[in-house]
Design an enzyme around this catalytic site. Structure first.
Site, short mmCIF file in Angstrom:
data_model
loop_
_atom_site.label_atom_id
_atom_site.label_comp_id
_atom_site.label_asym_id
_atom_site.label_seq_id
_atom_site.Cartn_x
_atom_site.Cartn_y
_atom_site.Cartn_z
N ARG A 65 0.91 -1.25 0.11
CA ARG A 65 -0.15 0.08 -0.03
C ARG A 65 0.84 1.25 -0.05
O ARG A 65 0.45 2.37 -0.45
CB ARG A 65 -0.94 -0.09 1.17
N GLU A 98 5.71 -10.18 15.84
CA GLU A 98 5.02 -10.72 17.15
C GLU A 98 5.52 -12.13 17.18
O GLU A 98 6.21 -12.53 18.19
CB GLU A 98 3.63 -10.59 17.06
#
Ligand code: AMP
Length: 170
Positions: free
Chosen positions: A58, A95
């Site tokens: 994006r 993560e």
């Protein structure tokens, strides 16, 4: 124009527990695209930005459009294995596990004034890796600009010493 009104929130995408900020609903609106690029570009008008870096994917849409507005060039930073010529890689922690970004080794000239653009600043790992690549190639990083900053994730802490700008904060 209230840009936030046009951003769609998609719960549990791409995985459970993530609230995804979907900017396709903003960009498909002709006034929305223009207002987005106006507000992302405005702090950098006349600042001598020579190239804008967009982070896949994006960041390509926003970065290339901001670059055109500023009269600058555009440079892509991509996921591993996508760039055709010799590239430099920087890994960063997620993560769970790691990811990496790449830039063409000859993309930036030493001392070139660079702006990094992406849609969302979340934990900051992606942006910090992109900033690291710019510096390894000798670019002068003027700043990083985001449409959306998720302030509660404190991504700015990974970008200390850098000029960080966001149009919208949540
Ligand atoms: P981070 O490295 O955690 O700052 O994540 C930033 C990258 O992940 C950006 O390229 C974003 O496009 C994407 N991203 C992270 N969180 C979200 C979210 N909640 N909604 C949309 N995109 C996100």
């Amino acid at each position: 124009m209230d840009l936030k009104q046009h951003i769609r929130h998609v719960p549990d995408f791409p995985k459970p527990g993530i609230l995804f900020y979907d900017i396709t609903t903003l960009l498909r609106n002709p006034g929305g695209l223009k207002a987005t690029i106006d507000r992302l570009s405005e702090p950098y008008e006349g600042k001598g930005i020579e190239a804008v870096i967009g982070i896949e994917s994006r960041g390509f849409i926003l970065g290339a459009t901001v670059a055109e507005r500023l009269g600058a060039g555009f440079i892509p930073i991509r996921k591993p294995g996508k760039l055709p010529a010799k590239s430099l890689r920087e890994s960063y922690a997620l993560e769970y596990g790691t990811d990496a970004l790449e830039i063409h080794e000859d993309a930036i000239q030493r001392g070139q004034r660079i702006l990094i653009v992406d849609d969302v600043l979340a934990t900051g790992g992606t942006a910090a890796a992109a900033a690291g690549l710019v510096k390894q190639l000798g670019g002068e990083l003027h700043g990083l600009a985001f449409l959306i900053e998720l302030s509660f994730l404190n991504g700015k802490s990974k970008l200390s010493g850098e000029q960080v700008y966001s149009v919208l904060q949540y």
